[in-house]
Motif scaffolding. Sequence first.
Motif, PDB file in Angstrom:
ATOM      1  N   TRP A 219      -1.258   8.677  17.641  1.00  0.00           N
ATOM      2  CA  TRP A 219      -1.067   7.993  18.553  1.00  0.00           C
ATOM      3  C   TRP A 219      -1.410   9.338  19.565  1.00  0.00           C
ATOM      4  N   VAL A 220      -1.628  10.926  19.367  1.00  0.00           N
ATOM      5  CA  VAL A 220      -1.636  11.294  20.105  1.00  0.00           C
ATOM      6  C   VAL A 220      -3.359  11.964  21.257  1.00  0.00           C
ATOM      7  N   GLU A 221      -4.285  11.837  19.165  1.00  0.00           N
ATOM      8  CA  GLU A 221      -5.153  11.620  19.194  1.00  0.00           C
ATOM      9  C   GLU A 221      -5.855  10.501  20.381  1.00  0.00           C
ATOM     10  N   LEU A 222      -5.524   8.859  19.912  1.00  0.00           N
ATOM     11  CA  LEU A 222      -6.106   8.453  21.006  1.00  0.00           C
ATOM     12  C   LEU A 222      -5.033   8.454  22.237  1.00  0.00           C
ATOM     13  N   GLN A 223      -4.342   9.073  23.080  1.00  0.00           N
ATOM     14  CA  GLN A 223      -3.501   9.164  24.370  1.00  0.00           C
ATOM     15  C   GLN A 223      -4.680  10.052  24.894  1.00  0.00           C
ATOM     16  N   GLN A 224      -5.247  11.383  23.807  1.00  0.00           N
ATOM     17  CA  GLN A 224      -5.628  12.640  25.104  1.00  0.00           C
ATOM     18  C   GLN A 224      -7.018  12.707  24.894  1.00  0.00           C
ATOM     19  N   GLY A 225      -7.970  11.620  23.464  1.00  0.00           N
ATOM     20  CA  GLY A 225      -8.908  11.710  23.446  1.00  0.00           C
ATOM     21  C   GLY A 225     -10.019  11.572  24.415  1.00  0.00           C
ATOM     22  N   HIS A 226     -10.051  10.558  24.827  1.00  0.00           N
ATOM     23  CA  HIS A 226     -10.570  10.323  26.178  1.00  0.00           C
ATOM     24  C   HIS A 226     -10.604  11.517  27.693  1.00  0.00           C
ATOM     25  N   THR A 227      -9.435  11.784  27.598  1.00  0.00           N
ATOM     26  CA  THR A 227      -9.033  12.985  28.619  1.00  0.00           C
ATOM     27  C   THR A 227      -9.426  14.345  28.478  1.00  0.00           C
TER      28      THR A 227
ATOM     29  N   ARG B 198       0.899  -1.480  -0.073  1.00  0.00           N
ATOM     30  CA  ARG B 198      -0.079  -0.107   0.585  1.00  0.00           C
ATOM     31  C   ARG B 198       0.732   1.208  -0.220  1.00  0.00           C
ATOM     32  N   PRO B 199       0.110   2.767  -0.345  1.00  0.00           N
ATOM     33  CA  PRO B 199       1.357   3.440  -0.238  1.00  0.00           C
ATOM     34  C   PRO B 199       0.828   3.646   0.706  1.00  0.00           C
ATOM     35  N   PRO B 200       2.546   4.882   0.902  1.00  0.00           N
ATOM     36  CA  PRO B 200       2.197   4.856   3.087  1.00  0.00           C
ATOM     37  C   PRO B 200       1.016   6.014   2.956  1.00  0.00           C
ATOM     38  N   HIS B 201       1.153   6.243   4.515  1.00  0.00           N
ATOM     39  CA  HIS B 201      -0.715   6.736   4.978  1.00  0.00           C
ATOM     40  C   HIS B 201       0.129   8.079   5.512  1.00  0.00           C
ATOM     41  N   GLU B 202      -0.567   8.980   4.385  1.00  0.00           N
ATOM     42  CA  GLU B 202      -0.430  10.182   4.865  1.00  0.00           C
ATOM     43  C   GLU B 202      -1.347  11.043   5.961  1.00  0.00           C
ATOM     44  N   ARG B 203      -1.277  11.719   7.514  1.00  0.00           N
ATOM     45  CA  ARG B 203      -1.507  12.103   8.315  1.00  0.00           C
ATOM     46  C   ARG B 203      -2.539  13.384   7.463  1.00  0.00           C
ATOM     47  N   SER B 204      -4.082  13.239   7.810  1.00  0.00           N
ATOM     48  CA  SER B 204      -5.060  14.822   7.954  1.00  0.00           C
ATOM     49  C   SER B 204      -5.349  15.347   9.130  1.00  0.00           C
ATOM     50  N   ASP B 205      -5.251  16.570   9.475  1.00  0.00           N
ATOM     51  CA  ASP B 205      -5.958  16.942  10.398  1.00  0.00           C
ATOM     52  C   ASP B 205      -7.821  16.870  10.291  1.00  0.00           C
ATOM     53  N   ALA B 206      -8.380  16.293   8.972  1.00  0.00           N
ATOM     54  CA  ALA B 206      -9.263  16.216   9.165  1.00  0.00           C
ATOM     55  C   ALA B 206      -9.866  14.869  10.360  1.00  0.00           C
ATOM     56  N   LEU B 207      -8.923  13.606   9.826  1.00  0.00           N
ATOM     57  CA  LEU B 207      -8.965  12.793  10.014  1.00  0.00           C
ATOM     58  C   LEU B 207      -8.918  12.294  11.460  1.00  0.00           C
ATOM     59  N   ALA B 208      -8.308  13.835  11.724  1.00  0.00           N
ATOM     60  CA  ALA B 208      -7.147  12.950  13.361  1.00  0.00           C
ATOM     61  C   ALA B 208      -8.259  13.668  14.574  1.00  0.00           C
ATOM     62  N   LYS B 209      -9.241  14.999  13.228  1.00  0.00           N
ATOM     63  CA  LYS B 209     -10.311  14.978  14.598  1.00  0.00           C
ATOM     64  C   LYS B 209     -11.691  13.870  14.735  1.00  0.00           C
TER      65      LYS B 209
END
Length: 145
Positions: free
Chosen positions: A66-74, A24-35
């Motif tokens: 990983w930041v969203e996974l760590q801080q989402g519930h907090t 697969r092509p490498p994943h590129e982070r997007s702000d919309a997906l992060a939200k």
Amino acid sequence: MSKQSPSADADPALKTPETRKPGRPPHERSDALAKRIAMWVAVGVRVADVAEIEGLSEPTLRKHYWVELQQGHTKANAMVAQSLFRAATHATHPDTRAGMFWLRCRAGWVEATTPPMEPRPGKKAIAQAAGLIAEGGTSWEGLLQ
């Protein structure tokens, strides 16, 4: 100004099968997906389910978000606490239940509990207790010792 043709290095889709890497092509982070990921985690969706919903593998999700996974519930807990605090301290209509809940959770308050009542003794227990104390101060005192 002449228009340049797109190079295969700039766009992976233009690479020929011989020059493109397999997989697969490498994943590129997007702000919309992060939200969206932060929202899923905030409402309590498991990481495996978030990965499935968003079409990512778990390792990719953990690597890029990983930041969203760590801080989402907090962040969600902080928003609920803020709302609860506002309700408990409202100037004209304070919510006493919200205040009590806040104090139990945050200030360590506990509700007073009454000690459990001992059951009333039955006839047999009363007779046994009377037999134990009957010896003192009676004519039977000398015989029972």
